[in-house]
Design an enzyme around this catalytic site. Structure first.
Site, PDB file in Angstrom:
ATOM      1  N   ASP A  69      39.364  10.308 -26.376  1.00 26.75           N
ATOM      2  CA  ASP A  69      37.906  10.746 -26.313  1.00 26.75           C
ATOM      3  C   ASP A  69      37.740  11.916 -25.512  1.00 26.75           C
ATOM      4  O   ASP A  69      38.305  11.953 -24.516  1.00 26.75           O
ATOM      5  CB  ASP A  69      37.014   9.448 -25.770  1.00 26.75           C
ATOM      6  CG  ASP A  69      35.674   9.598 -26.147  1.00 26.75           C
ATOM      7  OD1 ASP A  69      35.321   9.431 -27.530  1.00 26.75           O
ATOM      8  OD2 ASP A  69      34.617  10.045 -25.472  1.00 26.75           O
ATOM      9  N   GLY A 159      36.170  21.549 -34.288  1.00 29.06           N
ATOM     10  CA  GLY A 159      35.126  21.306 -33.691  1.00 29.06           C
ATOM     11  C   GLY A 159      34.730  22.765 -32.562  1.00 29.06           C
ATOM     12  O   GLY A 159      34.295  23.656 -33.591  1.00 29.06           O
ATOM     13  N   HIS A 186      43.215  20.857 -23.228  1.00 25.79           N
ATOM     14  CA  HIS A 186      42.868  19.418 -22.414  1.00 25.79           C
ATOM     15  C   HIS A 186      43.850  18.457 -23.235  1.00 25.79           C
ATOM     16  O   HIS A 186      44.271  17.474 -22.326  1.00 25.79           O
ATOM     17  CB  HIS A 186      41.415  19.061 -22.745  1.00 25.79           C
ATOM     18  CG  HIS A 186      40.916  19.573 -24.161  1.00 25.79           C
ATOM     19  ND1 HIS A 186      41.040  20.504 -24.686  1.00 25.79           N
ATOM     20  CD2 HIS A 186      40.017  18.686 -25.097  1.00 25.79           C
ATOM     21  CE1 HIS A 186      40.546  20.433 -26.170  1.00 25.79           C
ATOM     22  NE2 HIS A 186      39.922  19.140 -26.065  1.00 25.79           N
TER      23      HIS A 186
HETATM   24  P1  ITT Z   1      37.399   9.640 -33.325  1.00 23.00           P
HETATM   25  O1  ITT Z   1      36.322   8.966 -32.301  1.00 23.00           O
HETATM   26  O2  ITT Z   1      37.496   8.874 -34.471  1.00 23.00           O
HETATM   27  O3  ITT Z   1      38.740   9.985 -32.237  1.00 23.00           O
HETATM   28  P2  ITT Z   1      35.706  12.327 -33.000  1.00 23.00           P
HETATM   29  O4  ITT Z   1      35.773  13.520 -33.601  1.00 23.00           O
HETATM   30  O5  ITT Z   1      34.387  11.362 -33.189  1.00 23.00           O
HETATM   31  O6  ITT Z   1      36.792  11.214 -33.626  1.00 23.00           O
HETATM   32  P3  ITT Z   1      35.317  12.185 -30.142  1.00 23.00           P
HETATM   33  O7  ITT Z   1      34.151  10.823 -30.203  1.00 23.00           O
HETATM   34  O8  ITT Z   1      36.336  11.859 -29.130  1.00 23.00           O
HETATM   35  O9  ITT Z   1      36.116  12.189 -31.413  1.00 23.00           O
HETATM   36  O10 ITT Z   1      34.353  13.299 -30.147  1.00 23.00           O
HETATM   37  C1  ITT Z   1      35.266  14.505 -29.984  1.00 23.00           C
HETATM   38  C2  ITT Z   1      34.241  15.769 -30.326  1.00 23.00           C
HETATM   39  O11 ITT Z   1      34.541  16.706 -29.301  1.00 23.00           O
HETATM   40  C3  ITT Z   1      35.052  16.371 -31.704  1.00 23.00           C
HETATM   41  O12 ITT Z   1      34.521  15.901 -32.575  1.00 23.00           O
HETATM   42  C4  ITT Z   1      34.585  18.090 -31.335  1.00 23.00           C
HETATM   43  O13 ITT Z   1      33.391  18.202 -31.865  1.00 23.00           O
HETATM   44  C5  ITT Z   1      34.807  17.964 -29.671  1.00 23.00           C
HETATM   45  N1  ITT Z   1      36.337  18.314 -29.504  1.00 23.00           N
HETATM   46  C6  ITT Z   1      37.063  17.696 -28.972  1.00 23.00           C
HETATM   47  N2  ITT Z   1      38.401  18.065 -28.871  1.00 23.00           N
HETATM   48  C7  ITT Z   1      38.109  19.219 -29.348  1.00 23.00           C
HETATM   49  C8  ITT Z   1      38.957  20.530 -29.331  1.00 23.00           C
HETATM   50  O14 ITT Z   1      40.239  20.442 -29.170  1.00 23.00           O
HETATM   51  N3  ITT Z   1      38.684  21.458 -29.906  1.00 23.00           N
HETATM   52  C9  ITT Z   1      37.139  21.403 -30.280  1.00 23.00           C
HETATM   53  N4  ITT Z   1      36.298  20.637 -30.377  1.00 23.00           N
HETATM   54  C10 ITT Z   1      36.788  19.533 -29.713  1.00 23.00           C
END
Ligand code: ITT
Length: 203
Positions: A69, A159, A186
């Site tokens: 997450d 993202g 990260h």
């Molecule tokens: P899962 O829950 O199915 O793993 P998700 O995309 O919904 O997929 P998260 O709830 O952890 O995952 O949300 C993470 C969000 O944070 C992701 O959709 C991006 O918008 C942002 N994010 C996380 N890591 C990132 C990265 O390495 N680069 C850019 N944005 C990132």
């Protein structure tokens, strides 16, 4: 502890690609789920949400599960998007943003709109990993400090990468090659911390 096979608890293909790349460097066989489970991320922290995802996938697949997450924390925006990063465009904080091309694009436009005229552009990416083995488990964390750019740059990654400039680097995260992102991201740090825990025999 030596883990050979692991299933990623994610429905985000770009995130899965990064996790796979990072873990395969440690000779792990990494699998992605055949079917995404619709998990309600109701936790109030990254760790809680990672735990909820790991548990849901473990219940279904009964094999070692790794959940991530993660999100972007912008200091001048009270820590938002934070745990709401993936759907920030539809969050009431700062008003909703229309999706024109993609959710990532709407999220980016919203952050840039909220950051207009704000001097303190400091931000960080945060990733929490939860490994679930059913009767045991552990978690690891990684952070990457940086700042929010005035406009998007680059097309790598996913993202918020185009608007995030890591500290000490004159490029956006989306202008870095995958292996360059892995070194400072990260997620890269969190995976290496997880490996330390596994190799340290603490699990
Ligand atoms: P899962 O829950 O199915 O793993 P998700 O995309 O919904 O997929 P998260 O709830 O952890 O995952 O949300 C993470 C969000 O944070 C992701 O959709 C991006 O918008 C942002 N994010 C996380 N890591 C990132 C990265 O390495 N680069 C850019 N944005 C990132």
């Amino acid at each position: 502890m030596e883990l050979k096979r692991i299933l990623l608890a994610t429905g985000n293909p770009k995130k899965a690609e990064e996790m796979k790349r990072l873990l395969e460097a440690y000779s792990m066989q990494v699998e992605v789920p055949e079917e995404e489970i619709n998990v309600e991320e109701v936790g109030s922290s990254f760790l809680e949400n990672a735990y909820i995802k790991a548990q849901a996938y473990y219940e279904r697949y009964r094999m070692p599960i790794l959940a991530d997450d993660s999100g972007l924390v912008v200091y001048a925006l009270d820590g938002y998007p934070g745990v709401f990063s993936s759907r920030f465009y539809q969050h009431q904080y700062g008003g909703k943003e229309e999706v024109k091309t993609s959710k990532d694009d709407a999220n980016i436009r919203k952050v840039l709109r909220l950051m207009q005229g704000i001097e303190n552009r400091k931000a960080k990416f945060v990733a929490f990993l939860v490994l679930s083995l059913g009767d045991a488990g552990c978690w690891a964390k990684g952070e990457c400090e940086g700042s929010i750019l005035p406009e998007p740059r680059g097309s790598q990654g996913f993202g918020y990468d185009p608007i995030f400039q890591p500290e000490g680097i004159q490029k956006s995260m989306a202008q870095l090659k995958p292996e360059e992102k892995d070194l400072i991201s990260h997620r890269g740090k969190a995976i290496r911390n997880l490996i330390k825990i596994l190799r340290g025999g603490k699990l």
